[in-house]
Design an enzyme around this catalytic site. Structure first.
Site: not given
Length: 188
Positions: A50, A67-69, A104
Site C-alpha cells: 500500500k 498500514a494493514d491489520t 503492520g
C-alpha cells in the site's frame, strides 16, 4: 515535509491526527498479494504494498504511511467477514478465547534524492468474554462487524465483549500510534 496516509480507514485517519493534523490521504488501489503465512509478515507485506503504491504517485519531499491489520486465532488469519454467517462463525470462534491482532506499518520517506523505508509490526493480545449465540447474532445485526478484520470493532459496540487486552489498544483499532511516533518523531 508532506505527509500522506495511504489508507481509506477513518479510524487510521483519526489516530494519525493525534500525531500530526496536517496530512493528506491518498488511497492505495494496489491489488494486494500475499506470499507469507505468518500474520506479522502478512501485515508487513500488505502495508508495504500500500505504501509503495502511493509513494510511487508522489514527488518531492514526502513521508508515506501504509498500514494493514489482521486478526489471528491460533496463527490463522481471520479477515473481514464475507457475509453475516461468516461474521457469526468468526465471533463464535473468538468468544472465550485469546487471539492476536497484528498491524503492520510501512513508511517511505523521500528527502531530496534520498529514499528510506521502515517496516514494522505490532501484536496485541485480546481475550473475549464468553458470548451467547443471541449476543453474537445481535451484534452482527448492527452491521458493525461487516467491514472489520475478525468481525469486530473494539472501539465500538464490540468493545463490550473484550475481557482483557495486552498491548497497544490503538493497534487493535488499526494504527499503533505510540510505536509510529517513536519511529517518526524526528519527521513529525
Amino acid at each position: 515535509m508532506r505527509i500522506v496516509l495511504a489508507s481509506a480507514s477513518p479510524r487510521r485517519k483519526e489516530l494519525l491526527a493525534w500525531l500530526k493534523t496536517d496530512f493528506e490521504i491518498i488511497v492505495s488501489d494496489v491489488e494486494e498479494v500475499v506470499t507469507e503465512s505468518d500474520p506479522a509478515k502478512v501485515v508487513e507485506e500488505l502495508s508495504g504494498q500500500k505504501a509503495q503504491a502511493v509513494f510511487e504517485q508522489t514527488q518531492g519531499d514526502v513521508l508515506v504511511i501504509g498500514a494493514d491489520t489482521v486478526v489471528a486465532l491460533d496463527n490463522k488469519i481471520l479477515g473481514k467477514p464475507a457475509d453475516e454467517e461468516d461474521a457469526i462463525c468468526m465471533l463464535q470462534s473468538l468468544q472465550d478465547k485469546e487471539h492476536s491482532v497484528y498491524t503492520g506499518v510501512t513508511v517511505y520517506i523521500r528527502k531530496g534524492s534520498e529514499v528510506s523505508k521502515k517496516t514494522f509490526s505490532e501484536c496485541t493480545k485480546v481475550k473475549f468474554y464468553p458470548m451467547s449465540d443471541e449476543e453474537i447474532k445481535g451484534y452482527v445485526s448492527t452491521k458493525e462487524p461487516m467491514d472489520k478484520a475478525g468481525a469486530y470493532g473494539i472501539q465500538g459496540i464490540g468493545g463490550k465483549f473484550v475481557q482483557e487486552i495486552h498491548g497497544d489498544y490503538n493497534n487493535v483499532v488499526g494504527l499503533p500510534v505510540a510505536r509510529l511516533y517513536q519511529e517518526l518523531k524526528f519527521y513529525l
